[in-house]
Design a protein around this motif. Structure first.
Motif, PDB file in Angstrom:
ATOM      1  N   GLY A 243       0.442  -1.344   0.231  1.00  0.00           N
ATOM      2  CA  GLY A 243      -0.139  -0.217  -0.011  1.00  0.00           C
ATOM      3  C   GLY A 243       0.836   0.847  -0.123  1.00  0.00           C
ATOM      4  O   GLY A 243       0.852   2.410  -0.824  1.00  0.00           O
ATOM      5  N   PHE A 244       2.227   1.280   1.130  1.00  0.00           N
ATOM      6  CA  PHE A 244       2.706   2.568   0.757  1.00  0.00           C
ATOM      7  C   PHE A 244       3.625   2.853  -0.099  1.00  0.00           C
ATOM      8  O   PHE A 244       4.111   3.677  -1.339  1.00  0.00           O
ATOM      9  N   TYR A 245       4.201   1.812  -0.882  1.00  0.00           N
ATOM     10  CA  TYR A 245       5.161   1.436  -2.420  1.00  0.00           C
ATOM     11  C   TYR A 245       3.783   2.337  -3.641  1.00  0.00           C
ATOM     12  O   TYR A 245       4.354   2.653  -4.583  1.00  0.00           O
ATOM     13  N   ALA A 246       2.896   1.971  -3.374  1.00  0.00           N
ATOM     14  CA  ALA A 246       1.644   2.204  -4.404  1.00  0.00           C
ATOM     15  C   ALA A 246       1.674   3.507  -4.021  1.00  0.00           C
ATOM     16  O   ALA A 246       1.130   4.887  -4.855  1.00  0.00           O
ATOM     17  N   ASP A 247       0.787   4.022  -3.056  1.00  0.00           N
ATOM     18  CA  ASP A 247       0.520   5.492  -2.961  1.00  0.00           C
ATOM     19  C   ASP A 247       1.611   6.778  -2.892  1.00  0.00           C
ATOM     20  O   ASP A 247       2.049   7.261  -3.622  1.00  0.00           O
ATOM     21  N   VAL A 248       3.208   6.015  -2.721  1.00  0.00           N
ATOM     22  CA  VAL A 248       4.339   6.765  -2.769  1.00  0.00           C
ATOM     23  C   VAL A 248       4.113   6.903  -3.656  1.00  0.00           C
ATOM     24  O   VAL A 248       4.830   7.882  -4.625  1.00  0.00           O
ATOM     25  N   LYS A 249       4.652   6.094  -4.785  1.00  0.00           N
ATOM     26  CA  LYS A 249       4.884   6.060  -6.343  1.00  0.00           C
ATOM     27  C   LYS A 249       3.685   6.892  -7.261  1.00  0.00           C
ATOM     28  O   LYS A 249       4.779   7.369  -7.871  1.00  0.00           O
ATOM     29  N   GLY A 256       5.181  14.858 -11.176  1.00  0.00           N
ATOM     30  CA  GLY A 256       5.610  14.944 -12.843  1.00  0.00           C
ATOM     31  C   GLY A 256       7.431  14.422 -13.054  1.00  0.00           C
ATOM     32  O   GLY A 256       8.057  14.774 -13.663  1.00  0.00           O
ATOM     33  N   ARG A 257       7.297  13.756 -11.795  1.00  0.00           N
ATOM     34  CA  ARG A 257       8.627  12.518 -11.875  1.00  0.00           C
ATOM     35  C   ARG A 257       8.388  11.162 -12.486  1.00  0.00           C
ATOM     36  O   ARG A 257       7.895  10.333 -11.895  1.00  0.00           O
ATOM     37  N   ASP A 258      10.207  10.911 -12.455  1.00  0.00           N
ATOM     38  CA  ASP A 258       9.735   9.425 -12.693  1.00  0.00           C
ATOM     39  C   ASP A 258       9.868   8.427 -11.674  1.00  0.00           C
ATOM     40  O   ASP A 258      10.532   8.617 -10.869  1.00  0.00           O
ATOM     41  N   PRO A 259       8.488   7.706 -11.132  1.00  0.00           N
ATOM     42  CA  PRO A 259       8.448   6.709 -10.434  1.00  0.00           C
ATOM     43  C   PRO A 259       9.754   6.253 -10.736  1.00  0.00           C
ATOM     44  O   PRO A 259       9.548   5.436  -9.180  1.00  0.00           O
ATOM     45  N   ASP A 260       9.831   5.528 -11.021  1.00  0.00           N
ATOM     46  CA  ASP A 260      11.178   4.224 -11.283  1.00  0.00           C
ATOM     47  C   ASP A 260      12.695   5.066 -10.863  1.00  0.00           C
ATOM     48  O   ASP A 260      13.579   3.567 -10.864  1.00  0.00           O
ATOM     49  N   LEU A 261      12.522   6.186 -10.792  1.00  0.00           N
ATOM     50  CA  LEU A 261      14.005   6.648 -10.056  1.00  0.00           C
ATOM     51  C   LEU A 261      14.121   6.846  -8.871  1.00  0.00           C
ATOM     52  O   LEU A 261      14.960   7.746  -8.481  1.00  0.00           O
ATOM     53  N   VAL A 262      12.794   6.629  -7.764  1.00  0.00           N
ATOM     54  CA  VAL A 262      12.498   6.554  -6.849  1.00  0.00           C
ATOM     55  C   VAL A 262      12.039   5.650  -5.985  1.00  0.00           C
ATOM     56  O   VAL A 262      11.990   4.588  -6.166  1.00  0.00           O
ATOM     57  N   LYS A 263      14.344   4.883  -5.245  1.00  0.00           N
ATOM     58  CA  LYS A 263      13.902   3.530  -4.839  1.00  0.00           C
ATOM     59  C   LYS A 263      12.903   3.770  -2.996  1.00  0.00           C
ATOM     60  O   LYS A 263      13.867   4.170  -2.056  1.00  0.00           O
ATOM     61  N   PHE A 378       9.685  -8.036  -3.455  1.00  0.00           N
ATOM     62  CA  PHE A 378      10.356  -7.326  -4.535  1.00  0.00           C
ATOM     63  C   PHE A 378       9.716  -7.592  -5.684  1.00  0.00           C
ATOM     64  O   PHE A 378       8.985  -6.598  -5.924  1.00  0.00           O
ATOM     65  N   LEU A 379       8.926  -8.434  -6.054  1.00  0.00           N
ATOM     66  CA  LEU A 379       8.070  -9.054  -6.784  1.00  0.00           C
ATOM     67  C   LEU A 379       6.841  -8.201  -6.815  1.00  0.00           C
ATOM     68  O   LEU A 379       6.144  -8.646  -8.408  1.00  0.00           O
ATOM     69  N   SER A 380       5.918  -8.419  -5.826  1.00  0.00           N
ATOM     70  CA  SER A 380       4.536  -7.702  -5.337  1.00  0.00           C
ATOM     71  C   SER A 380       4.180  -6.626  -5.343  1.00  0.00           C
ATOM     72  O   SER A 380       3.289  -6.285  -4.774  1.00  0.00           O
TER      73      SER A 380
END
Length: 445
Positions: A243-249, A256-263, A378-380
């Motif tokens: 839930g946190f991962y989806a929210d923050v991405k 306007g930023r690329d979510p893949d560049l935020v780990k 990691f995969l989910s």
């Protein structure tokens, strides 16, 4: 192929609150820099992305029972930089209790001295007692701290950009040491800060250190969406982490930023044994070393209710806890409330639950089981990697590096060697262009 990012989160003696009492711990070395240099060297040999050193500008009132003091992180990491060559170096520094010019100099110096390996864990400081160490009568409110933090990051970013990359000439034949037309005062005058600039240090190898953020409150997530390139977070369950991962991405994308560049990097504190029963027994051995007086003070800080004097085998009184709105810094408070509501523990059970890593994910199992659980997160869609928080040091890290990391490598989930030399390269992040260089380039078109 997407791979895990792994940091070693270093805490004196280890992350379990009773780590310093464990039979294999080395508490007598927690002020010995060679102890940390050797640990960082082993993390580098395992090709970890970074070592991370937390900090806070106040001494907690429960140092009687645990290793709660702090070494100053820039001094510490400079010594680590001299003993290593590739691993990233992430330090915590407060936007509430530091000045941006000094912070910009410190991190720029660390980035230069390490060849581009610095990262800044941006915190606003949650400990109210810090205020009195800096001449303040009271700790600034949560919202004010984050408002200052936004402006603070703006100022520091401008200072790190104030030298263009080619401003340093060093040409003996012409006699020109630096092109001062490419060194810019930032002339910042805002609500919280006034800084003239420019920085008195040339632009660093990474352009600027990697921006790391660790707050999971609403203010913290909004701040991370605007600024962070890596996010340290605490979760107890896969569902919470997802839930946190989806929210923050999604927040990052909305900025306007690329979510893949935020780990997104949750903490994991693994107890590892040759069998699951052995790992659980090791965890129980640690939990038997906790001292309730210390643990109850820790719990008081987290939930705002003093449960000392209660029967430890009584249920935690959920009805006596404040609301989230009543807590000035609430993300870790909410995590504890979730444990109480989900598991209905006794006070003793809750103290043991939190002893492992202050609310981070504590898990016990065989190397294969630990790798399985990390892979699942990691995969989910729950993590881009992890802050590894060994229960004790040094052995708690060694068993992870020697037995879990090879499994992750066999599965293609973690690198065997470094491909680059900077922390940005380890995280797959671009080097930012100086705003002044970008402006000059646009003007030339």
């Amino acid at each position: 192929m997407r791979q895990l990012h792994l940091n070693l989160f270093v805490y004196p003696a280890g992350h379990h609150e009773a780590a310093w009492r464990f039979r294999e711990a080395e508490p007598h070395r927690v002020l010995d820099i060679t102890y940390y240099q050797e640990l960082a060297q082993r993390a580098e040999a395992a090709a970890f992305d970074a070592v991370f050193f937390a900090d806070g500008p106040a001494l907690p009132d429960n140092v009687r029972y645990a290793s709660r003091f702090r070494l100053e992180p820039f001094t510490w990491l400079s010594a680590i930089a001299a003993a290593t060559s590739r691993i990233g170096l992430i330090a915590t520094a407060s936007t509430s209790y530091m000045e941006p010019y000094n912070l910009a100099r410190l991190f720029a110096s660390l980035d230069h001295l390490s060849g581009g390996r610095a990262g800044w864990n941006i915190v606003t400081t949650g400990a109210p007692e810090a205020a009195r160490n800096f001449g303040l009568d009271e700790h600034p409110p949560h919202a004010s701290r984050y408002a200052r933090a936004d402006e603070f990051v703006e100022v520091v970013s401008a200072l790190w950009d104030s030298w263009e990359d080619d401003a340093l000439v060093i040409d003996p034949d012409s006699g020109i040491f630096a092109d001062d037309a490419k060194i810019h005062p930032i002339q910042h005058a805002g609500q919280w800060l006034r800084v003239q600039g420019p920085l008195n240090t040339p632009r660093s190898p990474q352009g600027r250190p990697v921006y790391v953020q660790a707050g999971s409150s609403e203010y913290g997530k909004a701040f991370a969406a605007r600024h962070a390139e890596a996010i340290f977070t605490a979760h107890q369950t896969l569902d919470s982490a997802r839930g946190f991962y989806a929210d923050v991405k999604s927040r990052v994308k909305a900025e306007g930023r690329d979510p893949d560049l935020v780990k997104v990097l949750p903490g994991i504190s693994p107890f590892i044994g040759s069998t699951e029963a052995e790992a659980l027994a090791l965890q129980e051995e640690f939990d038997e070393l906790i001292q309730p007086e210390y643990s109850l003070r820790q719990l008081h800080r987290l939930i705002g209710v003093d449960l000392s004097g209660r029967d430890l085998d009584d249920p935690v009184p959920r009805e006596e806890l404040p609301t989230l709105e009543q807590r000035d810094y609430g993300s870790r408070f909410q995590l504890v409330v979730d444990i109480i509501e989900r598991e209905r523990p006794t006070i003793r059970q809750l103290l043991k639950r939190l002893a492992g890593a202050r609310g981070h994910w504590v898990t016990a199992g065989t190397p294969e089981q630990i790798a399985d659980r990390m892979q699942e997160w990691f995969l989910s869609g729950a993590a881009d990697g992890f802050n590894v928080m060994p229960p004790y040091l040094n052995g708690g890290f060694d068993v992870f590096a020697e037995e879990v990391v090879p499994i992750l490598r066999r599965r293609g989930l973690f690198r065997s060697e470094y491909e680059g030399t900077t922390l940005r390269s380890h995280y797959g992040l671009p080097r930012p262009e100086s705003r002044y260089t970008a402006s000059r380039r646009r003007s030339a078109v």
